[in-house]
Scaffold this motif. Structure first.
Motif, PDB file in Angstrom:
ATOM      1  N   THR A  89     -13.483  -6.364  -7.230  1.00  0.00           N
ATOM      2  CA  THR A  89     -12.625  -7.192  -6.394  1.00  0.00           C
ATOM      3  C   THR A  89     -12.985  -6.946  -4.938  1.00  0.00           C
ATOM      4  OG1 THR A  89     -10.901  -5.486  -6.311  1.00  0.00           O
ATOM      5  CG2 THR A  89     -10.700  -7.154  -8.040  1.00  0.00           C
ATOM      6  N   ASP A  90     -12.553  -7.848  -4.074  1.00  0.00           N
ATOM      7  CA  ASP A  90     -12.816  -7.628  -2.652  1.00  0.00           C
ATOM      8  C   ASP A  90     -11.799  -6.630  -2.095  1.00  0.00           C
ATOM      9  OD1 ASP A  90     -10.462  -9.108  -2.161  1.00  0.00           O
ATOM     10  OD2 ASP A  90     -11.566 -10.934  -1.737  1.00  0.00           O
TER      11      ASP A  90
ATOM     12  N   TYR B 210      -7.990  -7.778  -1.650  1.00  0.00           N
ATOM     13  CA  TYR B 210      -7.222  -7.832  -2.902  1.00  0.00           C
ATOM     14  C   TYR B 210      -6.962  -6.426  -3.435  1.00  0.00           C
ATOM     15  CZ  TYR B 210      -5.540  -9.103  -7.495  1.00  0.00           C
ATOM     16  OH  TYR B 210      -4.772  -9.219  -8.624  1.00  0.00           O
ATOM     17  N   THR B 211      -7.929  -5.546  -3.277  1.00  0.00           N
ATOM     18  CA  THR B 211      -7.731  -4.166  -3.707  1.00  0.00           C
ATOM     19  C   THR B 211      -6.597  -3.526  -2.910  1.00  0.00           C
ATOM     20  OG1 THR B 211     -10.062  -4.018  -4.308  1.00  0.00           O
ATOM     21  CG2 THR B 211      -8.873  -1.934  -4.067  1.00  0.00           C
TER      22      THR B 211
ATOM     23  N   SER C 191      -4.648  -6.164 -13.511  1.00  0.00           N
ATOM     24  CA  SER C 191      -5.463  -5.634 -12.419  1.00  0.00           C
ATOM     25  C   SER C 191      -4.896  -4.305 -11.917  1.00  0.00           C
ATOM     26  CB  SER C 191      -5.563  -6.638 -11.273  1.00  0.00           C
ATOM     27  OG  SER C 191      -4.280  -6.943 -10.764  1.00  0.00           O
TER      28      SER C 191
ATOM     29  N   VAL D 252      -4.000  -5.082  -1.773  1.00  0.00           N
ATOM     30  CA  VAL D 252      -2.769  -5.627  -2.359  1.00  0.00           C
ATOM     31  C   VAL D 252      -2.398  -4.832  -3.612  1.00  0.00           C
ATOM     32  CG1 VAL D 252      -1.776  -7.649  -3.529  1.00  0.00           C
ATOM     33  CG2 VAL D 252      -3.071  -7.936  -1.400  1.00  0.00           C
TER      34      VAL D 252
END
Length: 149
Positions: A72-73, A76-77, A48, A79
């Motif tokens: 991705t949401d 999470y992006t 990712s 992160v």
């Protein structure tokens, strides 16, 4: 007659044959040609993160745009971006016209890692090297019919 090959010039193919060919293509791409694991091992990070860097190669993106590209949401992006920031592979700056958003771009080190990853993930499966130039040209022609621009 069901299951028989199409008559010469018939634009419709046999559904069973189409499915068989599709499964062979999927096996080639996702089985033998999937180099995501090799890229992750080579670069020492999850795919990712690599995928994020590959999406940033053309230029900077807003955080929400990168989330959309990665499917991705936003949390999470964030992160992913934070990890890449800590590794010195991306930089983030305020968006000049949207005070609620930030832009993220590759650093020189990030660009180098993205290029390394790209070389790994775009390498064709070994089986492709066994095809003749003529077979490759025919395969290109057929695939271009399936993927018009």
């Amino acid at each position: 007659m069901s299951g028989s090959p199409p008559a010469s010039g018939d634009p419709a193919g046999d559904p069973a044959t189409a499915q068989e060919v599709w499964l062979l293509m999927r096996d080639l791409v996702f089985g033998r040609g999937d180099h995501r694991r090799a890229a992750s091992e080579e670069l020492g990070m999850g795919y990712s993160r690599i995928k994020a860097m590959l999406h940033l190669e053309p230029g900077e993106l807003a955080h929400h745009e990168l989330a959309a590209e990665l499917l991705t949401d936003k949390p999470y992006t964030t992160v992913i971006i934070r990890d890449l920031l800590e590794r010195g592979l991306v930089e983030s700056r305020p968006h000049p016209s949207d005070g609620r958003s930030k832009l993220v771009s590759l650093t020189p080190a990030g660009r180098e890692q993205a290029e390394r990853a790209r070389r790994i993930v775009v390498a064709p499966p070994e089986e492709m090297s066994r095809l003749s130039t003529e077979d490759l040209a025919q395969l290109r022609r057929i695939l271009s019919l399936l993927t018009p621009e």
